[in-house]
Write a protein that holds these residues in place. Sequence first.
Motif, PDB file in Angstrom:
ATOM      1  N   ASP A   1       0.693  -1.083  -0.268  1.00  0.00           N
ATOM      2  CA  ASP A   1      -0.410  -0.392  -0.001  1.00  0.00           C
ATOM      3  C   ASP A   1       0.807   1.285   0.106  1.00  0.00           C
ATOM      4  N   ARG A   2       1.034   1.832  -1.468  1.00  0.00           N
ATOM      5  CA  ARG A   2       2.175   2.679  -1.289  1.00  0.00           C
ATOM      6  C   ARG A   2       3.293   1.931  -1.400  1.00  0.00           C
ATOM      7  N   GLY A   3       4.452   2.537  -1.928  1.00  0.00           N
ATOM      8  CA  GLY A   3       6.055   2.418  -1.664  1.00  0.00           C
ATOM      9  C   GLY A   3       7.126   3.614  -1.566  1.00  0.00           C
ATOM     10  N   LEU A   4       8.405   3.335  -1.143  1.00  0.00           N
ATOM     11  CA  LEU A   4       9.039   4.213  -0.661  1.00  0.00           C
ATOM     12  C   LEU A   4       9.112   5.407  -2.132  1.00  0.00           C
ATOM     13  N   ILE A   5       8.631   5.170  -3.554  1.00  0.00           N
ATOM     14  CA  ILE A   5       9.066   6.507  -4.817  1.00  0.00           C
ATOM     15  C   ILE A   5       7.816   7.191  -3.992  1.00  0.00           C
ATOM     16  N   ASP A   6       6.659   6.941  -3.113  1.00  0.00           N
ATOM     17  CA  ASP A   6       5.418   8.164  -3.185  1.00  0.00           C
ATOM     18  C   ASP A   6       5.867   9.322  -2.022  1.00  0.00           C
ATOM     19  N   THR A   7       7.198   8.703  -1.598  1.00  0.00           N
ATOM     20  CA  THR A   7       7.243   9.890  -0.921  1.00  0.00           C
ATOM     21  C   THR A   7       8.247  10.925  -1.451  1.00  0.00           C
ATOM     22  N   ILE A   8       9.245  10.502  -2.865  1.00  0.00           N
ATOM     23  CA  ILE A   8       9.362  11.391  -3.879  1.00  0.00           C
ATOM     24  C   ILE A   8       8.325  12.176  -4.231  1.00  0.00           C
ATOM     25  N   GLY A   9       7.213  11.577  -4.110  1.00  0.00           N
ATOM     26  CA  GLY A   9       6.117  12.608  -4.979  1.00  0.00           C
ATOM     27  C   GLY A   9       5.212  13.297  -4.186  1.00  0.00           C
ATOM     28  N   TYR A  10       5.225  13.405  -2.868  1.00  0.00           N
ATOM     29  CA  TYR A  10       4.779  13.884  -2.035  1.00  0.00           C
ATOM     30  C   TYR A  10       6.096  14.832  -1.956  1.00  0.00           C
ATOM     31  N   LEU A  11       7.221  15.069  -1.676  1.00  0.00           N
ATOM     32  CA  LEU A  11       8.222  16.270  -1.803  1.00  0.00           C
ATOM     33  C   LEU A  11       7.925  16.679  -2.594  1.00  0.00           C
ATOM     34  N   ARG A  12       7.893  16.263  -4.152  1.00  0.00           N
ATOM     35  CA  ARG A  12       8.171  17.379  -5.020  1.00  0.00           C
ATOM     36  C   ARG A  12       6.427  17.946  -5.168  1.00  0.00           C
ATOM     37  N   MET A  13       4.818  17.189  -4.610  1.00  0.00           N
ATOM     38  CA  MET A  13       3.910  18.231  -4.627  1.00  0.00           C
ATOM     39  C   MET A  13       4.150  19.374  -3.885  1.00  0.00           C
ATOM     40  N   LEU A  14       5.351  19.183  -2.668  1.00  0.00           N
ATOM     41  CA  LEU A  14       4.778  20.432  -1.233  1.00  0.00           C
ATOM     42  C   LEU A  14       5.972  21.450  -2.101  1.00  0.00           C
ATOM     43  N   GLY A  15       6.761  21.360  -3.075  1.00  0.00           N
ATOM     44  CA  GLY A  15       7.543  21.890  -3.666  1.00  0.00           C
ATOM     45  C   GLY A  15       8.907  22.104  -3.054  1.00  0.00           C
ATOM     46  N   ARG A  16       8.866  21.014  -1.881  1.00  0.00           N
ATOM     47  CA  ARG A  16      10.612  20.482  -1.744  1.00  0.00           C
ATOM     48  C   ARG A  16      11.038  19.674  -2.403  1.00  0.00           C
ATOM     49  N   THR A  17      12.962  19.646  -1.793  1.00  0.00           N
ATOM     50  CA  THR A  17      13.629  19.375  -2.216  1.00  0.00           C
ATOM     51  C   THR A  17      13.623  17.269  -1.650  1.00  0.00           C
ATOM     52  N   VAL A  18      14.083  16.760  -2.496  1.00  0.00           N
ATOM     53  CA  VAL A  18      14.333  15.577  -1.928  1.00  0.00           C
ATOM     54  C   VAL A  18      15.401  15.020  -1.959  1.00  0.00           C
ATOM     55  N   PRO A  19      16.060  14.697  -0.893  1.00  0.00           N
ATOM     56  CA  PRO A  19      17.056  14.172   0.069  1.00  0.00           C
ATOM     57  C   PRO A  19      17.793  13.071  -0.681  1.00  0.00           C
TER      58      PRO A  19
END
Length: 181
Positions: free
Chosen positions: A85-103
């Motif tokens: 139910d989601r994977g770690l790539i979802d966190t990348i999408g989440y951060l991008r959606m917020l306009g944040r830099t992906v570490p």
Amino acid sequence: MPDVHERYIVITGGPGSGKTTLVEHLGAQGFATRPEAGRAIIQDQLAISGRALPWVDPALFAELMLSWDLRSYREPAGPGPVIFDRGLIDTIGYLRMLGRTVPRHLLAAAGTFRYHRRVFAAPPWPEIYEHDSERRQSLGEAERTYEAVVRAYADHGYDVVALPRTPVEERAAFVAEAARQ
């Protein structure tokens, strides 16, 4: 499916699109499953008055999601498919959606801990969307989340397959058939 990552099947999408219901249904059919990180983290953080909430500290929330997803990836499972139910790539999408830099370490994790090349995305579904104590996003935010996570998976080399807006039994049959290929 010889490689472990080829057994790991992700169901992604925006909030309130039926992902968790589908994963739970597949679990009841005998598939190994891994729960969503975000909802559990929100529940835990609310219980302890923690700061790792998406509306308080999105970066800390993202770090906890990454940690959860890495642990879920390493949990032992039987020889068959494992439904996430989601994977770690979802966190990348989440951060991008917020306009944040992906570490960088999150990008490294995305390259190291791979899933099956085919990822299933539950599209926004206004007729079933509901708010609750953990899901505070508007339908518009849910739609933007869907777009961001789908784009993130595609950017990382996954083939994203949209799930039909059908009853859970039909969705499960759709995923189960693909999982056995």
